[in-house]
Design a protein around this motif. Structure first.
Motif, PDB file in Angstrom:
ATOM      1  N   ILE B 236       0.881  -1.174   0.000  1.00 49.18           N
ATOM      2  CA  ILE B 236       0.000   0.000   0.000  1.00 49.18           C
ATOM      3  C   ILE B 236       0.916   1.219   0.000  1.00 49.18           C
ATOM      4  CG2 ILE B 236      -1.711   1.322   1.316  1.00 49.18           C
ATOM      5  CD1 ILE B 236      -2.757  -1.370   2.412  1.00 49.18           C
ATOM      6  N   GLU B 237       0.806   2.027  -1.044  1.00 47.82           N
ATOM      7  CA  GLU B 237       1.682   3.195  -1.141  1.00 47.82           C
ATOM      8  C   GLU B 237       0.904   4.451  -0.768  1.00 47.82           C
ATOM      9  OE1 GLU B 237       3.717   3.671  -4.852  1.00 47.82           O
ATOM     10  OE2 GLU B 237       4.717   5.518  -4.203  1.00 47.82           O
ATOM     11  N   LEU B 238       1.535   5.235   0.077  1.00 45.49           N
ATOM     12  CA  LEU B 238       0.923   6.489   0.532  1.00 45.49           C
ATOM     13  C   LEU B 238       1.732   7.668   0.008  1.00 45.49           C
ATOM     14  CD1 LEU B 238       0.414   5.315   4.195  1.00 45.49           C
ATOM     15  CD2 LEU B 238      -1.465   6.082   2.757  1.00 45.49           C
ATOM     16  N   ASP B 239       1.035   8.736  -0.272  1.00 47.09           N
ATOM     17  CA  ASP B 239       1.713   9.974  -0.650  1.00 47.09           C
ATOM     18  C   ASP B 239       0.869  11.147  -0.140  1.00 47.09           C
ATOM     19  OD1 ASP B 239       3.536  11.713  -1.719  1.00 47.09           O
ATOM     20  OD2 ASP B 239       2.598  11.711  -3.708  1.00 47.09           O
ATOM     21  N   ARG B 240       1.478  11.946   0.707  1.00 45.92           N
ATOM     22  CA  ARG B 240       0.794  13.086   1.322  1.00 45.92           C
ATOM     23  C   ARG B 240      -0.583  12.694   1.891  1.00 45.92           C
ATOM     24  NH1 ARG B 240       1.969  17.106  -3.520  1.00 45.92           N
ATOM     25  NH2 ARG B 240       2.121  15.082  -4.522  1.00 45.92           N
ATOM     26  N   GLY B 241      -0.586  11.565   2.561  1.00 45.25           N
ATOM     27  CA  GLY B 241      -1.794  11.129   3.268  1.00 45.25           C
ATOM     28  C   GLY B 241      -2.799  10.384   2.418  1.00 45.25           C
ATOM     29  N   MET B 242      -2.498  10.203   1.142  1.00 46.47           N
ATOM     30  CA  MET B 242      -3.468   9.515   0.278  1.00 46.47           C
ATOM     31  C   MET B 242      -2.921   8.159  -0.163  1.00 46.47           C
ATOM     32  SD  MET B 242      -4.863  12.646  -1.985  1.00 46.47           S
ATOM     33  CE  MET B 242      -6.213  11.748  -2.685  1.00 46.47           C
ATOM     34  N   ILE B 243      -3.809   7.186  -0.259  1.00 46.71           N
ATOM     35  CA  ILE B 243      -3.405   5.887  -0.781  1.00 46.71           C
ATOM     36  C   ILE B 243      -3.365   6.005  -2.302  1.00 46.71           C
ATOM     37  CG2 ILE B 243      -4.047   3.461  -1.035  1.00 46.71           C
ATOM     38  CD1 ILE B 243      -5.321   3.635   1.745  1.00 46.71           C
ATOM     39  N   ILE B 244      -2.164   5.885  -2.864  1.00 51.31           N
ATOM     40  CA  ILE B 244      -2.062   6.047  -4.313  1.00 51.31           C
ATOM     41  C   ILE B 244      -1.851   4.711  -5.019  1.00 51.31           C
ATOM     42  CG2 ILE B 244      -1.260   8.439  -4.200  1.00 51.31           C
ATOM     43  CD1 ILE B 244       1.592   7.300  -4.730  1.00 51.31           C
ATOM     44  N   ARG B 245      -1.597   3.673  -4.216  1.00 48.15           N
ATOM     45  CA  ARG B 245      -1.436   2.357  -4.829  1.00 48.15           C
ATOM     46  C   ARG B 245      -1.738   1.303  -3.790  1.00 48.15           C
ATOM     47  NH1 ARG B 245       3.567  -0.874  -5.835  1.00 48.15           N
ATOM     48  NH2 ARG B 245       4.668   0.780  -4.750  1.00 48.15           N
ATOM     49  N   ASP B 246      -2.474   0.272  -4.214  1.00 49.98           N
ATOM     50  CA  ASP B 246      -2.744  -0.876  -3.345  1.00 49.98           C
ATOM     51  C   ASP B 246      -2.593  -2.106  -4.231  1.00 49.98           C
ATOM     52  OD1 ASP B 246      -3.621  -2.819  -1.648  1.00 49.98           O
ATOM     53  OD2 ASP B 246      -5.467  -1.806  -1.051  1.00 49.98           O
ATOM     54  N   GLN B 247      -1.450  -2.774  -4.085  1.00 51.00           N
ATOM     55  CA  GLN B 247      -1.061  -3.788  -5.062  1.00 51.00           C
ATOM     56  C   GLN B 247      -0.715  -5.112  -4.364  1.00 51.00           C
ATOM     57  OE1 GLN B 247       2.677  -2.772  -6.955  1.00 51.00           O
ATOM     58  NE2 GLN B 247       2.163  -3.940  -8.792  1.00 51.00           N
ATOM     59  N   ALA B 248      -1.394  -6.191  -4.781  1.00 52.14           N
ATOM     60  CA  ALA B 248      -1.058  -7.503  -4.252  1.00 52.14           C
ATOM     61  C   ALA B 248       0.280  -7.932  -4.884  1.00 52.14           C
ATOM     62  CB  ALA B 248      -2.140  -8.510  -4.610  1.00 52.14           C
ATOM     63  N   ARG B 249       1.129  -8.616  -4.128  1.00 54.20           N
ATOM     64  CA  ARG B 249       2.447  -9.056  -4.602  1.00 54.20           C
ATOM     65  C   ARG B 249       3.190  -7.911  -5.313  1.00 54.20           C
ATOM     66  NH1 ARG B 249       3.392 -14.137  -4.167  1.00 54.20           N
ATOM     67  NH2 ARG B 249       4.871 -14.222  -5.894  1.00 54.20           N
ATOM     68  N   GLY B 250       3.205  -6.785  -4.661  1.00 55.74           N
ATOM     69  CA  GLY B 250       3.749  -5.584  -5.296  1.00 55.74           C
ATOM     70  C   GLY B 250       5.234  -5.390  -5.058  1.00 55.74           C
ATOM     71  N   VAL B 251       5.739  -4.328  -5.693  1.00 57.03           N
ATOM     72  CA  VAL B 251       7.135  -3.937  -5.490  1.00 57.03           C
ATOM     73  C   VAL B 251       7.147  -2.502  -4.951  1.00 57.03           C
ATOM     74  CG1 VAL B 251       8.125  -5.475  -7.226  1.00 57.03           C
ATOM     75  CG2 VAL B 251       7.274  -3.206  -7.907  1.00 57.03           C
ATOM     76  N   TYR B 252       8.360  -2.028  -4.605  1.00 62.29           N
ATOM     77  CA  TYR B 252       8.473  -0.715  -3.973  1.00 62.29           C
ATOM     78  C   TYR B 252       8.111   0.425  -4.937  1.00 62.29           C
ATOM     79  CZ  TYR B 252      10.187   2.798  -0.750  1.00 62.29           C
ATOM     80  OH  TYR B 252      10.278   3.857   0.099  1.00 62.29           O
ATOM     81  N   GLU B 253       8.677   0.394  -6.138  1.00 65.55           N
ATOM     82  CA  GLU B 253       8.548   1.387  -7.221  1.00 65.55           C
ATOM     83  C   GLU B 253       9.193   2.715  -6.877  1.00 65.55           C
ATOM     84  OE1 GLU B 253       4.624   1.716  -8.778  1.00 65.55           O
ATOM     85  OE2 GLU B 253       4.771  -0.187  -9.803  1.00 65.55           O
TER      86      GLU B 253
END
Lengths: 298, 253
Positions: B236-253
């Motif tokens: 789950i990637e956050l940016d400035r308080g918002m979830i911008i990505r929610d990826q199963a078996r994900g990578v950092y990016e």
């Protein structure tokens, strides 16, 4: 799940030991303040007992012989009634005198048992129209040496001075003790805040792993309470010394006959002791509660 | 838009969640519904976050500093409460819990700190036992559970050592043992490898993975690209308080 006594004792001991100097300062301050506070009450009791007979404006007492004849009594009563300088008087018979005696010497029942009621002198407690010391002295002299009269004791300036000074001393004791009690409360608070801060990381972990607020608070509360109780015990010892060495000393001095009765009864001492302990608990609860509420928020 | 940034794989997973809504609700461990957290000065730490985490999942929270990862974790632990939205733990709305019930919630959540937070004057054994002692566990339970968990984390030979006598990795193992000794349902880790070298981090991640395989849900905030890319778990990637990505078996990016 309840806090284990072992844990509570260990944590409290560690807290107290960690700030040993502050702990000592707190205990001493509590002890001195409670001693002053209790001393105020003991002193008031003693003064009250010593001057009880002078209350209500009574300025002199005519003590009759226990075996005074009715005629001798009647003569005194006539003299009291006829004197324009006498506002009023009260007759205290032997039974009433015995009741007073019993109250005054409640802590020495062997003395009460040894003195039968008929050995106590009846008395006239006299209120003159003019409380001026010279007038009272002259008036009381008129009754000295009359048939049936054992003695006349007047509430002269000494008694009035004692009452006035006692009031002043009492106020100083009371105000001083209140200020010191406030200081003691702040010291308990400071001591606990210091303990809380020095254990900040430990407390953080306790919260994170799910210790209840009471589990975290109890050792700090016990810390405050134990300081107060030790202080109260010191104060109690001081009060015992005050009662037995100072207050009783007045009684042992024959030269201060006017202060006969300047004593504290057992029940008065007990009441004062319980009150001192109660105040100690109250002070510790206030100090600890403020500290934990302010610095241990969930 | 945040919604557009959520990748297809994640959308597919969300659809599964919707299709099995009734069942997922029962086995769902953590659920955030439109959660917003605002700090003093109108600083929005988390904005309208909606997330479902099932029992036994391993989730990485990634994003730059200040993106809201720590706030996310603090909200799960009820260290913070949201201004808006609802957080469910095992089906219970934790926002409606009375303050006196929060400690009982936390007994089901293990917490791993970046800086270990071990008590310097306590031994390894005492640090771990402390977590059980302060929740009132009987001594016989403590005597049984502490050696078992220390064996799990590989520190059986160091029970009498003090934290200063341990390496960073070993200290983090003690921290993990303390977090897991009460067998919580959820393990929250805030940058657990942030203070240790990459090689040691691998060992720590193996340990967390092993714990995860016991059915414990793990939520871990991290900056460690290598770990995320290697583990290939939900991200789950956050940016400035918002979830911008929610990826199963994900990578950092």
């Amino acid at each position: 799940m309840a806090i284990s006594p072992r844990y509570a004792v260990r944590e409290t001991a560690q807290n107290l030991w960690r700030n040993i100097l502050l702990t000592a300062a707190t205990v001493i301050t509590i002890g001195v303040s409670l001693w002053l506070f209790g001393g105020f009450f003991l002193f008031n009791y003693a003064v009250g007992n010593a001057t009880a007979r002078w209350e209500g404006g009574i300025e002199f007492v005519v003590w009759m012989n226990p075996d005074a004849t009715p005629a001798q009594d009647a003569a005194i009563q006539t003299a009291l009634k006829e004197s324009p300088e006498i506002k009023g008087w009260t007759y205290v018979n032997q039974q009433q005198a015995y009741e007073e005696f019993k109250k005054l010497f409640a802590d020495t029942p062997e003395l009460i048992a040894a003195v039968p009621a008929d050995k106590l002198p009846p008395s006239y407690r006299v209120v003159p129209t003019d409380p001026n010391a010279d007038v009272v002295r002259e008036l009381s002299n008129q009754f000295k040496g009359r048939p049936g009269v054992r003695s006349v004791v007047s509430a002269d300036e000494t008694i009035r001075a004692i009452q006035t000074q006692a009031d002043k001393i009492g106020i100083v004791f009371f105000v001083g003790s209140i200020i010191l009690l406030a200081a003691a409360t702040l010291l308990i608070l400071t001591n606990i805040v210091s303990a809380i801060k020095s254990r900040g990381e430990e407390i953080e972990i306790m919260k994170v792993v799910g210790a209840t607020n009471w589990f975290i608070r109890i050792p700090f509360m016990i810390e405050g309470l134990s300081q107060a109780v030790v202080g109260a015990l010191g104060a109690w010892a001081g009060l015992w010394a005050l009662d037995n060495w100072v207050i009783s000393g007045f009684n042992d001095t024959n030269n201060l006959a006017l202060l006969d009765g300047f004593r504290v009864t057992s029940s008065e001492f007990m009441q004062t002791s319980v009150m001192v302990l109660g105040i100690a608990v109250l002070v510790s609860v206030i100090g600890s509660a403020v500290a934990v509420a302010r610095y241990l928020d969930a | 838009m945040a919604g557009e940034s959520i990748d297809k794989e994640s959308k597919g997973r969300a659809a599964t969640v919707c299709a099995l809504d009734g069942r997922i609700t029962r086995i769902g461990m953590i659920k955030l519904e439109n959660v917003t957290k605002v700090y003093k000065g109108d600083v929005v730490a988390l904005r309208d976050a909606t997330v479902d985490i099932a029992k036994g999942e391993f989730v990485f929270l990634v994003g730059p500093s200040g993106s809201g990862k720590t706030t996310f974790i603090k909200l799960l632990n009820r260290e913070e409460v949201p201004e808006h939205g609802t957080i469910y733990m095992a089906g219970k709305d934790i926002g409606s819990l009375g303050a006196w019930k929060v400690p009982y919630l936390r007994r089901n959540i293990g917490f791993i700190f970046q800086d270990f937070k071990l008590l310097r004057k306590k031994t390894v054994y005492e640090n771990v036992a402390f977590a059980l002692e302060v929740i009132g566990k009987p001594r016989q339970v403590i005597r049984k559970q502490v050696p078992a968990i220390l064996e799990l984390v590989g520190l059986s030979s160091k029970v009498d050592n003090f934290p200063d006598q341990l390496s960073g990795g070993e200290q983090q193992r003690v921290s993990i043992a303390r977090a897991f000794v009460n067998r919580p349902l959820i393990l929250l880790a805030d940058e657990p490898t942030g203070n240790i070298d990459p090689q040691t981090s691998v060992g720590i991640m193996r340990l967390l993975d092993r714990i995860n395989r016991t059915g414990t849900t793990v939520v871990m905030a991290t900056h460690d690209r290598g770990i995320v890319d290697t583990m290939r778990r939900r991200v789950i990637e956050l940016d400035r308080g918002m979830i911008i990505r929610d990826q199963a078996r994900g990578v950092y990016e």
